[in-house]
Every structure is written in structure tokens, then in C-alpha cells.
Design a protein around this motif. Structure first.
Motif, PDB file in Angstrom:
ATOM      1  N   PRO A 230      -3.919  -4.362  -8.192  1.00  0.00           N
ATOM      2  CA  PRO A 230      -3.075  -3.277  -7.707  1.00  0.00           C
ATOM      3  C   PRO A 230      -2.832  -2.259  -8.817  1.00  0.00           C
ATOM      4  O   PRO A 230      -2.611  -2.629  -9.978  1.00  0.00           O
ATOM      5  CB  PRO A 230      -1.773  -3.989  -7.316  1.00  0.00           C
ATOM      6  N   TYR A 231      -2.902  -0.981  -8.475  1.00  0.00           N
ATOM      7  CA  TYR A 231      -2.671   0.076  -9.453  1.00  0.00           C
ATOM      8  C   TYR A 231      -1.262  -0.054 -10.021  1.00  0.00           C
ATOM      9  O   TYR A 231      -0.290  -0.236  -9.296  1.00  0.00           O
ATOM     10  CB  TYR A 231      -2.818   1.445  -8.786  1.00  0.00           C
TER      11      TYR A 231
ATOM     12  N   PRO B 147       0.824  -1.216   0.000  1.00  0.00           N
ATOM     13  CA  PRO B 147       0.000   0.000   0.000  1.00  0.00           C
ATOM     14  C   PRO B 147       0.858   1.267   0.000  1.00  0.00           C
ATOM     15  O   PRO B 147       1.930   1.307   0.610  1.00  0.00           O
ATOM     16  CB  PRO B 147      -0.801  -0.119   1.305  1.00  0.00           C
ATOM     17  N   LYS B 148       0.376   2.282  -0.696  1.00  0.00           N
ATOM     18  CA  LYS B 148       1.100   3.556  -0.770  1.00  0.00           C
ATOM     19  C   LYS B 148       0.853   4.385   0.486  1.00  0.00           C
ATOM     20  O   LYS B 148      -0.158   4.220   1.177  1.00  0.00           O
ATOM     21  CB  LYS B 148       0.624   4.359  -1.978  1.00  0.00           C
ATOM     22  N   GLU B 149       1.760   5.289   0.725  1.00  0.00           N
ATOM     23  CA  GLU B 149       1.554   6.258   1.793  1.00  0.00           C
ATOM     24  C   GLU B 149       0.686   7.386   1.247  1.00  0.00           C
ATOM     25  O   GLU B 149       0.987   7.957   0.199  1.00  0.00           O
ATOM     26  CB  GLU B 149       2.891   6.826   2.275  1.00  0.00           C
ATOM     27  N   GLN B 150      -0.393   7.682   1.952  1.00  0.00           N
ATOM     28  CA  GLN B 150      -1.322   8.691   1.463  1.00  0.00           C
ATOM     29  C   GLN B 150      -0.818  10.101   1.761  1.00  0.00           C
ATOM     30  O   GLN B 150      -0.182  10.361   2.769  1.00  0.00           O
ATOM     31  CB  GLN B 150      -2.706   8.493   2.078  1.00  0.00           C
TER      32      GLN B 150
ATOM     33  N   VAL C  97     -13.049  -0.962  -2.048  1.00  0.00           N
ATOM     34  CA  VAL C  97     -11.701  -1.459  -1.767  1.00  0.00           C
ATOM     35  C   VAL C  97     -10.776  -0.324  -1.330  1.00  0.00           C
ATOM     36  O   VAL C  97      -9.961  -0.488  -0.416  1.00  0.00           O
ATOM     37  CB  VAL C  97     -11.130  -2.182  -3.008  1.00  0.00           C
ATOM     38  N   ASP C  98     -10.926   0.843  -1.974  1.00  0.00           N
ATOM     39  CA  ASP C  98     -10.028   1.976  -1.687  1.00  0.00           C
ATOM     40  C   ASP C  98     -10.724   3.096  -0.921  1.00  0.00           C
ATOM     41  O   ASP C  98     -10.353   4.268  -1.035  1.00  0.00           O
ATOM     42  CB  ASP C  98      -9.448   2.523  -2.997  1.00  0.00           C
ATOM     43  N   LYS C  99     -11.722   2.751  -0.120  1.00  0.00           N
ATOM     44  CA  LYS C  99     -12.519   3.775   0.558  1.00  0.00           C
ATOM     45  C   LYS C  99     -11.712   4.624   1.535  1.00  0.00           C
ATOM     46  O   LYS C  99     -12.072   5.779   1.806  1.00  0.00           O
ATOM     47  CB  LYS C  99     -13.714   3.142   1.266  1.00  0.00           C
ATOM     48  N   ASP C 100     -10.623   4.086   2.064  1.00  0.00           N
ATOM     49  CA  ASP C 100      -9.802   4.872   2.989  1.00  0.00           C
ATOM     50  C   ASP C 100      -9.109   6.036   2.286  1.00  0.00           C
ATOM     51  O   ASP C 100      -8.578   6.939   2.940  1.00  0.00           O
ATOM     52  CB  ASP C 100      -8.751   3.984   3.652  1.00  0.00           C
ATOM     53  N   TRP C 101      -9.113   6.004   0.955  1.00  0.00           N
ATOM     54  CA  TRP C 101      -8.495   7.072   0.182  1.00  0.00           C
ATOM     55  C   TRP C 101      -9.432   8.265  -0.042  1.00  0.00           C
ATOM     56  O   TRP C 101      -9.004   9.300  -0.564  1.00  0.00           O
ATOM     57  CB  TRP C 101      -8.043   6.546  -1.179  1.00  0.00           C
TER      58      TRP C 101
ATOM     59  N   ASP D  64      -4.561   2.745  -4.439  1.00  0.00           N
ATOM     60  CA  ASP D  64      -3.815   1.484  -4.491  1.00  0.00           C
ATOM     61  C   ASP D  64      -4.302   0.508  -5.552  1.00  0.00           C
ATOM     62  O   ASP D  64      -3.583  -0.422  -5.906  1.00  0.00           O
ATOM     63  CB  ASP D  64      -3.891   0.782  -3.127  1.00  0.00           C
ATOM     64  N   HIS D  65      -5.539   0.699  -6.045  1.00  0.00           N
ATOM     65  CA  HIS D  65      -6.118  -0.315  -6.925  1.00  0.00           C
ATOM     66  C   HIS D  65      -6.780   0.300  -8.154  1.00  0.00           C
ATOM     67  O   HIS D  65      -7.048   1.508  -8.190  1.00  0.00           O
ATOM     68  CB  HIS D  65      -7.134  -1.165  -6.151  1.00  0.00           C
ATOM     69  N   MET D  66      -7.071  -0.547  -9.129  1.00  0.00           N
ATOM     70  CA  MET D  66      -7.765  -0.128 -10.341  1.00  0.00           C
ATOM     71  C   MET D  66      -8.685  -1.257 -10.801  1.00  0.00           C
ATOM     72  O   MET D  66      -8.442  -2.430 -10.496  1.00  0.00           O
ATOM     73  CB  MET D  66      -6.765   0.227 -11.442  1.00  0.00           C
TER      74      MET D  66
END
Length: 353
Positions: A48-49, A11-14, A120-124, A28-30
Motif C-alpha cells: 500500500p502506498y 482504497p483512495k477515492e480517485q 495492480v493499479d490499472k483502474d487509476w 493505492d500501491h507502490m
């Protein structure tokens, strides 16, 4: 629809949500899905992106057969997430697909893909004031073939980007140049489709305006350079003598979803709205007579962009003393309030994740 999900192991650092720019960070994803004539749309995956592999002969590179969309998801005060008019984007994508000879994507398939990826990427999805999650669905031709014809194979993808304001100046009015040399598109062309070629053809004019010190351009029609069409990549609105006027949809401008929302909002408020052809000369005359009250642009990325001035044939027209108008502010506050759940949605425009 079955969607195979493969989550990233790195996972990337936001980015700090208060420091977000527009369109530079990706989640992180697509989502990826394939098409061929035998199976239709199939093989739906969340991955994964990262880079994708294509043949150098993929037809999208050579003949620009592709379409895309842009919409947003918003973090509400209670932590939940909602979309703004996503079904409108699904419908417009298919109208663009039809124009570009690309197979349609079922609206519910579009929505399933959208929901699954954002889940999946809701934290973003950022929560800082003025931020949102920009969503970019796109479709492109993948046949490895050098020859002009319709592709048989395609990819449908969605990527996500947490964003701040589209313009670094936020709601500060922009200064624009009326473009009377280049043309964005022609009648019978692809102007009403959301496809990359329309934007590529606008770059020369945008570069020209930037070198002259302007932030955006106002397009005129290609035939007579007389009728107003779009503002850069947004729809144009003029408040003249108490009436709101916007160019009618004649096949050469994009049917903006924010444009549609603003029209519905203004009519809901009881305002007089006209969708019609409007010439640059009419604007100049109304300006000289002191009748132009406000000018603004509408689009998904910026929502509302107040226009402080237009330069045409060497003459500057300054609107509302170069400040944001009361209606521009009211429209922005209302739309963004509905989008972020701060204002009740009487139109049922929002869709919960």
C-alpha cells in the motif's frame, strides 16, 4: 522474479480525470525492492502506498546518492493500457546508476516491476483527453552512515500518479528567461544523469525567473555562458531557416527519450536535423534576420512545450507571434497520437501492459 503483493485495505477515492493536475495525486500501491552486496536486488514487493522508514543517517539524505526516471502509461480507446518506450527508461536509469555508483537493475526486472504495479493499479490510468499515468521509478542509498563513500544498501521504488497537463496552460507557448548567472551543471559533472542534485541546483534560477514573470529558463553552459544546453528540465529545439537544431549530447545535458523520439520522427519525415553546439548569439543573430521559425522544448512530462519568447540581456525575442508553430503542433499530435494509440506506431515504440 517473485513479487509479493499486499493490497491496501483502504482504497483512495480517485480524482475526476478531467480535473487532474500534475504530480499531486498518487495511486493505492507502490513497488519496493532492496539491495545488499550479499543478495543483490531482492525482496520485491508491492505494498500500500505510504511512508517508508529510514534511518536519519541514511546516506541519501547526506550525500544525495540517488537516481530516478519518468515515463507514462496511457489508456487507449479500447480500454487497454500501453507504455511509451519503457526500455529506454530502463537503460537510461542504469546509465544514471553507473554515474552515481549505484548497482544496475536488470531491464527485465525493471519491466516486471513496472508491469506488476500498473496491473495492480490499472483502474487509476485515466481516460480523459490529455491525461496519462505518470510513472516514477527511483533508487536511493540507505546505508546508515555519515561519511563520504558509496553505499552498500539501496532501495528501488516505483510510485504512480494520474496526471493532466504538466503546464496549466497546456500547449500555450511559454515565456522563458535565458539564465546567464547560475549553472545547472558542469562538464564532467552529473548533467547527463537523471539525479535529484541536478534539479536542486536549478531551483535558484527557477525562482529568479518566476519572480521576473517567466514560466521557465533556458540554460547556458557553465564555463562561458555562451552555449545553449537545456530548457528548464527539457531538451531545446530550434527551427531555423528550415532546419531543426538541438544541442548535442556532450555530457552536460540529459539524453531525453522524447528528444530522441522527436529526432527520429523528424528524420522519418525527411527533415534536416542538426545535433550540434549552438550559441545564444547565433539564436539572436538568426532572430534579427527573421530566420527563427519555431522554438520548442521536449520532455516526458509535457511532451512538447512551445516557446513563445525568450528574454536575453533585457531584449525579448518573440517567435511565431507568440503562438504555437505548425511543426510543434504536428510533432505533439503525432507523438501523443502514437502514445494513446490514435495513430499507428511505425517505430515499435509502444509496449502493451
Amino acid at each position: 522474479m517473485e513479487i509479493k503483493i499486499t493490497k491496501t485495505e483502504a482504497p483512495k477515492e480517485q480524482v475526476d480525470p478531467t480535473k487532474l493536475s500534475f504530480g499531486t495525486e498518487f495511486t493505492d500501491h507502490m513497488f519496493v525492492m532492496d539491495y545488499n552486496p550479499e543478495e543483490g536486488w531482492h525482496n520485491a514487493q508491492i505494498l500500500p502506498y505510504g511512508p517508508i522508514e529510514l534511518s536519519p543517517a541514511a546516506m541519501v539524505f547526506h550525500y544525495a546518492q540517488e537516481t530516478f526516471e519518468g515515463l507514462k502509461a496511457y489508456r487507449l480507446a479500447d480500454g487497454s493500457i500501453q507504455f511509451f518506450r519503457p526500455y529506454e527508461n530502463a537503460r537510461r536509469l542504469n546509465r544514471s546508476n553507473e554515474r552515481m555508483c549505484i548497482p544496475a537493475i536488470d531491464e527485465e526486472v525493471f519491466m516486471e516491476a513496472l508491469r506488476a504495479l500498473v496491473e495492480v493499479d490499472k483502474d487509476w490510468v485515466p481516460d480523459a483527453e490529455g491525461t496519462s499515468l505518470y510513472i516514477r521509478p527511483f533508487v536511493f542509498a540507505t546505508d546508515p552512515y555519515v561519511g563520504v563513500r558509496v553505499s552498500n544498501s539501496y532501495k528501488f521504488m516505483i510510485i504512480l500518479s494520474p496526471v493532466g497537463a504538466y503546464y496549466a496552460t497546456g500547449l500555450q507557448p511559454t515565456h522563458m528567461y535565458v539564465e546567464d548567472q547560475y549553472a545547472r551543471t558542469v562538464r564532467g559533472g552529473t548533467g547527463e544523469a537523471k539525479c535529484g542534485g541536478n534539479y536542486a541546483s536549478s531551483l535558484a534560477a527557477q525562482e529568479k525567473a518566476g519572480k521576473l514573470g517567466y514560466q521557465q529558463i533556458l540554460w547556458l553552459d557553465s564555463l562561458e555562458h555562451k552555449y545553449i544546453e537545456e530548457v528548464g528540465t527539457s531538451n531545446a529545439f530550434f527551427k531555423i531557416d528550415g532546419k531543426f537544431i538541438t544541442p548535442s549530447l556532450s555530457g552536460t545535458i540529459l539524453p531525453g527519450i522524447t528528444r530522441k523520439s522527436v529526432l527520429e520522427l523528424l528524420r522519418h519525415w525527411g527533415e534536416t536535423v542538426e545535433e550540434r553546439q549552438i550559441t545564444i548569439d547565433e539564436i539572436v543573430e538568426a532572430y534579427k534576420n527573421g530566420l527563427v521559425e519555431e522554438v520548442f522544448a521536449t520532455g516526458t512530462a509535457a511532451v512538447i512545450s512551445p516557446i513563445g519568447s525568450l528574454t536575453y540581456e533585457g531584449e525579448d525575442m518573440v517567435f511565431n507571434n507568440g503562438e504555437i508553430g505548425s511543426y510543434s503542433q504536428k510533432i505533439y499530435d503525432t507523438l501523443f497520437g502514437i502514445q494513446t494509440g490514435k495513430i499507428e506506431d511505425p517505430f515499435e515504440w509502444t509496449v502493451k501492459l
